[in-house]
Design an enzyme around this catalytic site. Structure first.
Site, PDB file in Angstrom:
ATOM      1  N   MET A 143       4.257 -11.318  12.255  1.00 23.15           N
ATOM      2  CA  MET A 143       4.039 -11.180  13.700  1.00 23.15           C
ATOM      3  C   MET A 143       3.560 -12.508  14.232  1.00 23.15           C
ATOM      4  SD  MET A 143       1.858  -8.344  15.757  1.00 23.15           S
ATOM      5  CE  MET A 143       3.179  -7.189  15.432  1.00 23.15           C
ATOM      6  N   GLY A 189       7.221 -12.940  11.802  1.00 17.72           N
ATOM      7  CA  GLY A 189       6.338 -13.271  10.691  1.00 17.72           C
ATOM      8  C   GLY A 189       5.420 -12.124  10.337  1.00 17.72           C
ATOM      9  N   THR A 190       5.905 -11.218   9.536  1.00 17.53           N
ATOM     10  CA  THR A 190       5.190  -9.974   9.225  1.00 17.53           C
ATOM     11  C   THR A 190       5.916  -9.290   8.080  1.00 17.53           C
ATOM     12  OG1 THR A 190       4.245  -9.487  11.416  1.00 17.53           O
ATOM     13  CG2 THR A 190       4.867  -7.611  10.121  1.00 17.53           C
ATOM     14  N   THR A 191       5.248  -8.353   7.429  1.00 15.48           N
ATOM     15  CA  THR A 191       5.936  -7.413   6.541  1.00 15.48           C
ATOM     16  C   THR A 191       5.507  -6.006   6.928  1.00 15.48           C
ATOM     17  OG1 THR A 191       5.940  -8.990   4.704  1.00 15.48           O
ATOM     18  CG2 THR A 191       6.375  -6.682   4.175  1.00 15.48           C
TER      19      THR A 191
END
Length: 227
Positions: free
Chosen positions: A1, A13-15
């Site tokens: 994120m 930008g996250t999982t």
């Protein structure tokens, strides 16, 4: 994120990971928020309630996905009052997708909606960038997802227990966080069943470290180079 910095486009930008099991669903996310290359928040909560029985996993632009969640929570609250019950998970997911698709040129958000209702049981819907809506037994998104699609595909099976599903989500997040520089911090899980939603936080020092299992070439196991 990510959060927008100047004219820089946001990235996912996250999982985020969601897995279904007999009786419900498990949703999980890392906690790192970045602004460009700068980590602006190490403990963000990317699991957002849309109703008592439906939750959203958020990746992409933090501001965009938070705005979508706020709108959907407002509309589902009115819908629930009219019905006199919790909304269907599919209805909530369709609303997320509609807002996302209607503003596809303005928003940058990849989301997952999951929850439980009496008609469909545990359900998971992927809502990737631009607003597609796909119901799945499991799914993942964000920059870290590229590292764990194969793992989830091989490890998931029908008829998993709650404990197995929670362990699968935890392991998938750990694998992604160990490889993806935009994912990190701690892991948050939420399990949603007929009985309600139960949250769980896994601290950074409790997350498995997979790279330590591989002994680097040219060392004697202590990290010292062997010549």
């Amino acid at each position: 994120m990510s959060q927008l910095l100047g004219d820089e486009a946001p990235h996912t930008g996250t999982t985020i990971v969601a897995v279904s099991f007999d009786g419900g669903v498990v949703l999980g996310a890392d906690s790192r928020v970045s602004t460009g290359n700068y980590v602006s928040n190490r403990a963000s909560d990317k699991i957002t309630s849309l109703s008592d029985n439906a939750y959203m996993l958020r990746s992409g632009s933090a501001a965009d996905t938070q705005a979508i969640a706020d709108y959907v929570r407002h509309y589902t609250a009115m819908h629930s009052m009219e019905l006199g019950r919790d909304p269907k998970i599919k209805s909530v997911a369709k609303l997320v997708a509609q807002i996302n698709y209607s503003n596809k040129n303005l928003l940058m958000g990849a989301m997952i909606v999951g929850g439980w209702d009496p008609e469909g049981g545990g359900q998971i819907f992927g809502v990737p960038i631009s607003g597609t809506l796909v119901q799945q037994d499991w799914t993942t998104d964000g920059s870290g997802s590229t590292y764990i699609w194969g793992y989830l595909d091989s490890a998931y099976r029908d008829g998993m227990s709650r404990e197995e599903a929670e362990e699968l989500v935890k392991t998938a997040l750990a694998l992604a966080m160990s490889r993806d520089g935009s994912s990190g911090g701690l892991a948050r899980l939420i399990t949603i069943t007929k009985a309600g939603a139960e949250r769980r936080m896994i601290k950074g020092d409790e997350i498995p470290l997979f790279w330590d299992e591989i002994e680097p070439m040219g060392t004697n196991g202590t990290g010292m180079v062997v010549v």
